[in-house]
Design a protein around this motif. Structure first.
Motif, PDB file in Angstrom:
ATOM      1  N   THR B 156       0.839  -1.203   0.000  1.00  0.00           N
ATOM      2  CA  THR B 156       0.000   0.000   0.000  1.00  0.00           C
ATOM      3  C   THR B 156       0.869   1.246   0.000  1.00  0.00           C
ATOM      4  OG1 THR B 156      -1.729  -1.158   1.244  1.00  0.00           O
ATOM      5  CG2 THR B 156      -1.817   1.239   1.244  1.00  0.00           C
ATOM      6  N   LEU B 187      -5.496   7.708  -2.258  1.00  0.00           N
ATOM      7  CA  LEU B 187      -5.753   6.265  -2.176  1.00  0.00           C
ATOM      8  C   LEU B 187      -6.572   5.805  -3.380  1.00  0.00           C
ATOM      9  CD1 LEU B 187      -5.353   3.754  -0.414  1.00  0.00           C
ATOM     10  CD2 LEU B 187      -7.517   4.260   0.693  1.00  0.00           C
ATOM     11  N   ASN B 188      -7.501   6.648  -3.790  1.00  0.00           N
ATOM     12  CA  ASN B 188      -8.342   6.307  -4.933  1.00  0.00           C
ATOM     13  C   ASN B 188      -7.507   6.190  -6.206  1.00  0.00           C
ATOM     14  OD1 ASN B 188     -10.904   5.684  -5.926  1.00  0.00           O
ATOM     15  ND2 ASN B 188     -11.066   7.733  -6.814  1.00  0.00           N
ATOM     16  N   LYS B 191      -5.625   2.839  -6.215  1.00  0.00           N
ATOM     17  CA  LYS B 191      -6.368   1.650  -5.794  1.00  0.00           C
ATOM     18  C   LYS B 191      -5.977   0.376  -6.524  1.00  0.00           C
ATOM     19  CE  LYS B 191     -10.757   2.190  -8.335  1.00  0.00           C
ATOM     20  NZ  LYS B 191     -10.701   3.535  -8.951  1.00  0.00           N
ATOM     21  N   ASN B 192      -5.552   0.505  -7.803  1.00  0.00           N
ATOM     22  CA  ASN B 192      -5.106  -0.713  -8.503  1.00  0.00           C
ATOM     23  C   ASN B 192      -3.930  -1.374  -7.797  1.00  0.00           C
ATOM     24  OD1 ASN B 192      -6.924  -0.984 -10.487  1.00  0.00           O
ATOM     25  ND2 ASN B 192      -5.740   0.150 -12.045  1.00  0.00           N
ATOM     26  N   VAL B 194      -2.964  -0.978  -4.695  1.00  0.00           N
ATOM     27  CA  VAL B 194      -3.351  -1.467  -3.375  1.00  0.00           C
ATOM     28  C   VAL B 194      -4.074  -2.808  -3.496  1.00  0.00           C
ATOM     29  CG1 VAL B 194      -4.742  -0.981  -1.333  1.00  0.00           C
ATOM     30  CG2 VAL B 194      -3.463   0.857  -2.423  1.00  0.00           C
ATOM     31  N   LEU B 195      -5.003  -2.872  -4.467  1.00  0.00           N
ATOM     32  CA  LEU B 195      -5.743  -4.129  -4.674  1.00  0.00           C
ATOM     33  C   LEU B 195      -4.792  -5.260  -5.066  1.00  0.00           C
ATOM     34  CD1 LEU B 195      -9.036  -3.040  -6.478  1.00  0.00           C
ATOM     35  CD2 LEU B 195      -8.770  -4.011  -4.183  1.00  0.00           C
TER      36      LEU B 195
END
Lengths: 303, 277
Positions: B156, B187-188, B191-192, B194-195
């Motif tokens: 992250t 964060l948005n 997000k890829n 992080v996912l």
């Protein structure tokens, strides 16, 4: 208090869980190991007898410590040159497509769960090692002590070699990153004074990136030290004096495989669990020292 | 002169052969593992394999349904605990990790990341299994969550660092509070990444065995409560592989087939997703 301060405190509280866990792990492991050290004294670290039978209890973890050192050493000795070769192949000899697919394949080696390495090691790899490496070595060089024991395929060598495969992805990818950082000027300079590709790599790239490569080796070593399942399935699981590494072909044990094999059989009222937790503590120390070294080198290098 | 030219040629050829053979040597085990697992695993697979309990050791009937169930429960529960803690720790490291006061926290995330997973198992055994006087699904899930947290925290943090500073500066310029800027904008955008990190961590704990040995033990029955032992695919492979019964070994290969499929699929998913970006 404004909302940003709340956010800071909240994330601080959550992030502190890691600090708390680490501290607890250290305290709990030390506390749980103390009784066995009190009983055995320093002998716990430097002797080899291992007897969990009540009334005759004796615990010495020297053979397993040496087993971890030996298997990790074999892993590095074999795995690092191969990883370096892969990094060379990808940076020097591959076009874009080949590089993409080869690096995906090498990375997939890291995606395979270690218990599957163990299963494959126990039924497939072990026979290969036995027939094509151990038997020939034993037949021709059996007089040399490291090749003297009768080969079975379940021994230090198999444990070390399976680890060698498992450290390839991390070592080769870090080595590759490091080699890609070598400035073109250095390479061109060597070509300009009549060097060939060999000179460029040996006198240019390797010299320039030797610290980074050392970091990669330590990362691989760290991975090898902590690995449990695959080794526990191919190392032969000897205990006590028998587990001392006398030959590459003798059955052995590492700190982690000892814990995996004996933890559930240990009688909670004896010192057996404490002795196993102590093995875990030594393992943890080894892993931390190696990884800290690796991280210090790699991060300094990247800066 | 000629000898020098020959020498240079030999050196170049040697180097190429070394690089080429190294690559081949590394790829052979990958294909051998995939080939053997498919070859031996496919024989074990039939309907019973997915819906029956293992039954007594040595019997050729039965399946590994409780191990599949167990792995699903353990991984879900571990993720419920580990993902939020991991992601928030990652956000903290990104936003405050460079400051001096948080050195200790980022250092401990690093060390936690380096811990051999079997040590985590020992820790949970002492702090959870021993006081509860029972191996349990809860203990297994906790151990897996601890393995997960530093992996997710680090991926992250890395993904957040990759977000161009202009994006977060634009948010700040709009005057929205810092936390909204981090959560809804930075964060948005990340997000890829992080996912991907979460998927990789899930793949990793699905394949974990060592920390489960001394926490959830394994079982021959269906899941019967958070405070009871539970089976997993990895534990089943480990326990059955070295049994003298061919039927048990066959189940181990079957379970390995399923596990390898999941592990490779999740990893390739992340790789193909990473490229589209």
């Amino acid at each position: 208090m404004n909302e940003d301060e709340v956010f800071y405190l909240f994330s601080l509280a959550v992030a502190s869980i890691s600090l708390l866990l680490l501290a607890l792990i250290l305290v709990v492991l030390v506390q749980y190991t103390l009784p066995v050290i009190k009983e055995m004294g320093f002998d716990y670290f430097i002797t080899s007898s291992w007897n969990p039978v009540f009334g005759k209890e004796k615990y010495g973890i020297l053979p397993y410590f040496l087993g971890t050192v030996l298997t990790s050493f074999i892993a590095v000795l074999v795995g690092v040159p191969i990883s370096f070769g892969i990094a060379l192949f990808l940076t020097e000899y591959s076009n874009k497509t080949l590089k993409k697919y080869l690096s995906i394949m090498i990375d997939l080696l890291a995606a395979i769960p270690s218990v599957i390495y163990g299963l494959w090691g126990f039924f497939v790899f072990r026979n290969f090692i036995l027939d094509y490496i151990e038997k020939p070595l034993h037949n021709y060089f059996g007089k040399i002590s490291i090749f003297s024991a009768t080969p079975t395929g379940l021994d230090f060598l198999s444990g070390g070699l399976i680890l060698a495969i498992m450290i390839i992805p991390i070592v080769s990818s870090v080595t590759r990153e490091v080699l890609e950082l070598v400035p073109t000027e250095i390479k061109e300079g060597i070509y300009a004074i009549g060097g060939n590709r060999y000179d460029v790599i040996v006198y240019g790239s390797i010299r320039y990136s030797k610290n980074g490569i050392l970091g990669a080796i330590l990362l691989g070593l760290g991975r090898a030290v902590g690995e449990t399942m695959a080794v526990s399935m191919v190392i032969g699981n000897a205990t006590g004096e028998n587990a001392l590494p006398r030959s590459l072909f003798s059955a052995g044990q590492t700190l982690s495989s000892l814990i995996a094999n004996e933890f559930n059989e240990a009688n909670p009222t004896s010192l057996h669990p404490n002795a196993l937790v102590g093995a875990g503590l030594v393992l943890l120390m080894m892993a931390i020292v190696v990884n800290l070294g690796a991280r210090a080198i790699v991060s300094k290098y990247k800066r | 002169m000629i000898s020098l030219r020959v020498k240079k040629k030999v050196q170049n050829t040697f180097l190429f052969l070394f690089a080429f053979l190294s690559t081949i040597i590394a790829i052979i085990p990958l294909f051998s593992i995939i080939f053997e697992v498919i070859k031996n695993g496919i024989e074990a697979i039939n309907l019973d394999f997915f819906i029956q309990l293992p039954g007594p050791l040595g019997e050729s009937i039965g399946g590994i349904a409780n191990a599949i169930q167990g792995t699903l429960i353990l991984v879900t529960l571990a993720s419920i605990i580990g993902v939020p803690i991991g992601v928030i720790t990652g956000i903290y490291l990104y936003e405050y990790g460079k400051e001096k006061k948080s050195t200790l926290i980022s250092f401990s995330v690093d060390l936690l990341y380096d811990l051999p997973s079997i040590v985590v198992g020992i820790f949970v055994y002492i702090t959870v299994v021993s006081p509860m006087r029972s191996f349990s699904a809860l203990a297994g899930a906790l151990a897996l969550a601890i393995v997960m947290i530093p992996i997710i925290a680090k991926t992250t943090e890395e993904s957040l660092t990759l977000v161009p500073p202009t994006i977060s500066e634009a948010g700040i310029a709009l005057g929205i509070p810092k936390w909204k800027n981090i959560v809804f904008i930075v964060l948005n955008s990340a997000k890829n990444g992080v996912l991907n990190g979460i998927v990789l961590a899930v793949a990793r704990i699905t394949g974990e065995t060592a920390p489960l040995i001394m926490t959830c033990l394994g079982s021959n029955f269906w899941f019967s409560g958070m405070d009871k032992p539970i089976n997993s695919l990895t534990l089943l492979i480990w326990r059955y592989a070295m049994q003298p019964y061919p039927s048990a070994v066959k189940k181990a290969w079957g379970a390995a087939f399923l596990l390898l499929l999941v592990a490779l699929a999740l990893n390739l998913l992340v790789k193909s997703g990473g490229e589209r970006k």
